[in-house]
Design an enzyme around this catalytic site. Structure first.
Site, short mmCIF file in Angstrom:
data_model
loop_
_atom_site.label_atom_id
_atom_site.label_comp_id
_atom_site.label_asym_id
_atom_site.label_seq_id
_atom_site.Cartn_x
_atom_site.Cartn_y
_atom_site.Cartn_z
N HIS A 25 -3.89 -3.75 1.40
CA HIS A 25 -4.07 -2.32 1.17
C HIS A 25 -5.51 -2.02 0.72
CE1 HIS A 25 -2.94 1.42 -1.42
NE2 HIS A 25 -3.34 1.80 -0.21
N GLU A 37 -7.80 -2.09 3.64
CA GLU A 37 -7.70 -0.82 4.40
C GLU A 37 -8.63 0.23 3.81
OE1 GLU A 37 -5.30 2.97 3.79
OE2 GLU A 37 -3.86 1.32 4.03
N HIS A 38 -8.68 0.32 2.49
CA HIS A 38 -9.58 1.29 1.84
C HIS A 38 -11.04 0.95 2.10
CE1 HIS A 38 -7.21 3.86 -1.11
NE2 HIS A 38 -6.27 3.13 -0.51
N GLU A 95 -3.32 5.40 -6.63
CA GLU A 95 -2.16 5.55 -5.75
C GLU A 95 -0.91 4.97 -6.40
OE1 GLU A 95 -2.11 4.53 -1.60
OE2 GLU A 95 -4.27 4.88 -1.41
#
Length: 471
Positions: A88, A91-92, A169
């Site tokens: 994740h 991805e950022h 998040e």
């Protein structure tokens, strides 16, 4: 019989045209002929680049927007031990500059200036990057999109900022019942199975450590998993297919084909002595729900037979004689649904979700007993080839009707669907597979029906003030 020179020439040209057409038809491989709805006027082409990248191109002369989606066969289930959330976090970081476009906000700025939007998501076994934009600006967007997978900089200036974004998040959802319930359910799984692990990431799991910087581990993870032959791409625009293909070749052929690490063998989703299991979860909001979940074999490879979907269809029936009709009559439940929970290339789960009334909250054993009586009826029915033929014929008829009258979705959503489907399906079936209901044999359904037992059950009660022992 003598023919004039003019007629002879015409005949030769006609024969040549027929032969050429026949040759072209014979050259059409199944992968080249993509089955599409008669209501779908778009043109499609599939190809595989020399680096192994699978591509689906869509020419839509009526498209309001252009779009692209690239899926990578890696997700949170591939996070290294102790580095939960690394997929994740990658991805950022991928959005923050490439060699040809080093400015961190260049891609985002270009998309937004030209009527578009962009996003990405990291799931258990896939990470997907996608955008939508004005048709006239598709080429420029692809110029900025492709280098993410060729020459990202992973600029160390932004490491701390993006770690905080990932952490935000995570913390923002800490009071969300969906996330809390999902997290609690994972606590009950085999702790050695990657699905049981924390997936989002936090400042703790992504912190720099004395023996390892998180950015170094991110670079290693990218090299291990981001390989062209582990990617699928879909592009949609109001350009002809030859133009879209040329743009694809020019921009995506340089994605490296790397020597990726093999996927580790998967342990069982639940330990042998864990089931049957009762789980109680106290929600934040006023929720009263009973869930009966069953670990299952993987079902993605049986997409044409849809074994879990047919079982779920029968369990979720709402008419006379159904479970829901019984529970409503007795005042125990307000709603019932059945569907897949976990769905990966390695395993599945089938989940029955019952929305309880206040009375039903105190009748969960009777509700559970009724569910298993109904399951026995389904098992008996699905051992009868005539019944299987009948029930699949009904589903096939409805699906064919839906396929024939398929409505056009937003370009961005459609690109994501195509790129993700291309991971598991042959290109010729990438659209139709979702609508395909091929009647299976009893033997194909049996491994799934065999798992619907009281010994293979995770029963979860979600309600206020239930007794719990873990926070």
């Amino acid at each position: 019989m003598l023919l004039s020179t003019r007629y002879s020439t015409f005949l030769l040209l006609a024969l040549f045209a027929i032969a050429t057409a026949a040759y072209r038809i014979n050259m059409q491989t199944p992968e080249m002929t993509i089955k599409q709805s008669p209501n779908d006027q778009r043109e499609y082409r599939s190809l595989v680049l020399e680096n192994g990248l699978k591509v689906l191109l869509v020419s839509d002369s009526e498209a309001d927007k252009a779009a692209a989606s690239l899926a990578v066969n890696v997700g949170s289930g591939d996070d290294p031990k102790g580095r939960h959330g690394l997929a994740h976090f990658l991805e950022h970081m991928l959005f923050l500059g490439t060699k040809p476009f080093p400015e961190a906000g260049e891609y985002q700025s270009y998309i937004s200036k030209h009527g578009g939007n962009h996003n990405a998501f990291t799931a258990h076994d896939v990470t997907n990057y996608f955008f939508e934009i004005d048709n006239d600006d598709l080429a420029g967007a692809l110029d900025r999109f492709a280098p993410f997978f060729i020459s990202p900089t992973f600029n160390e200036v932004y490491v701390e900022r993006e770690k905080n974004a990932v952490n935000a998040e995570y913390t923002a959802k800490s009071k969300d019942d969906g996330r809390r319930i999902y997290s609690a359910e994972k606590q009950a799984m085999n702790p050695n199975h990657p699905y049981s692990q924390f997936a989002t990431g936090s400042l703790v799991t992504l912190e720099d450590r004395p023996d390892s910087l998180i950015r170094d581990e991110l670079l290693e993870f990218y090299q291990q998993h981001y390989s062209a032959n582990e990617m699928t791409l879909a592009i949609i625009g109001n350009y002809d297919l030859d133009t879209l293909e040329q743009w694809t070749q020019d921009r995506f052929s340089d994605i490296p084909k790397r020597k990726t690490i093999a996927k580790a063998p998967r342990p069982e989703l639940y330990l042998a002595d864990q089931l049957p299991l009762d789980l109680q979860i106290e929600p934040v909001k006023e929720i009263r729900q009973l869930k009966l979940a069953f670990p299952m074999p993987e079902s993605l490879s049986l997409y044409q037979h849809k074994p879990l979907q047919i079982i779920n269809h029968l369990l979720g029936h709402e008419g006379e004689g159904s479970l829901l009709a019984l529970f409503k009559k007795r005042g125990w439940a307000e709603g019932l649904s059945a569907g897949r929970g976990v769905s990966t290339p390695w395993e599945s789960t089938l989940s029955i979700n019952i929305q309880l009334t206040m009375i039903g909250l105190y009748r969960i054993d009777e509700i559970s007993a009724a569910v298993f009586e109904y399951i026995e009826l389904i098992k008996n029915g699905l051992q009868d080839p005539e019944f299987i033929d009948q029930i699949y014929a009904e589903q096939r008829q409805l699906a064919e009707l839906a396929f024939a009258n398929q409505e056009k979705s937003k370009a961005g959503h459609y690109a994501v669907r195509l790129a993700n489907n291309l991971r598991h399906l042959e290109a010729n079936n990438v659209i139709y597979a979702d609508y395909q209901w091929q009647t299976p044999s009893v033997d194909i359904l049996k491994p799934f029906l065999d798992q619907l037992t009281t010994d293979n059950l995770v029963r979860t009660l979600i309600a206020p003030e239930v007794e719990t022992n873990t926070t």
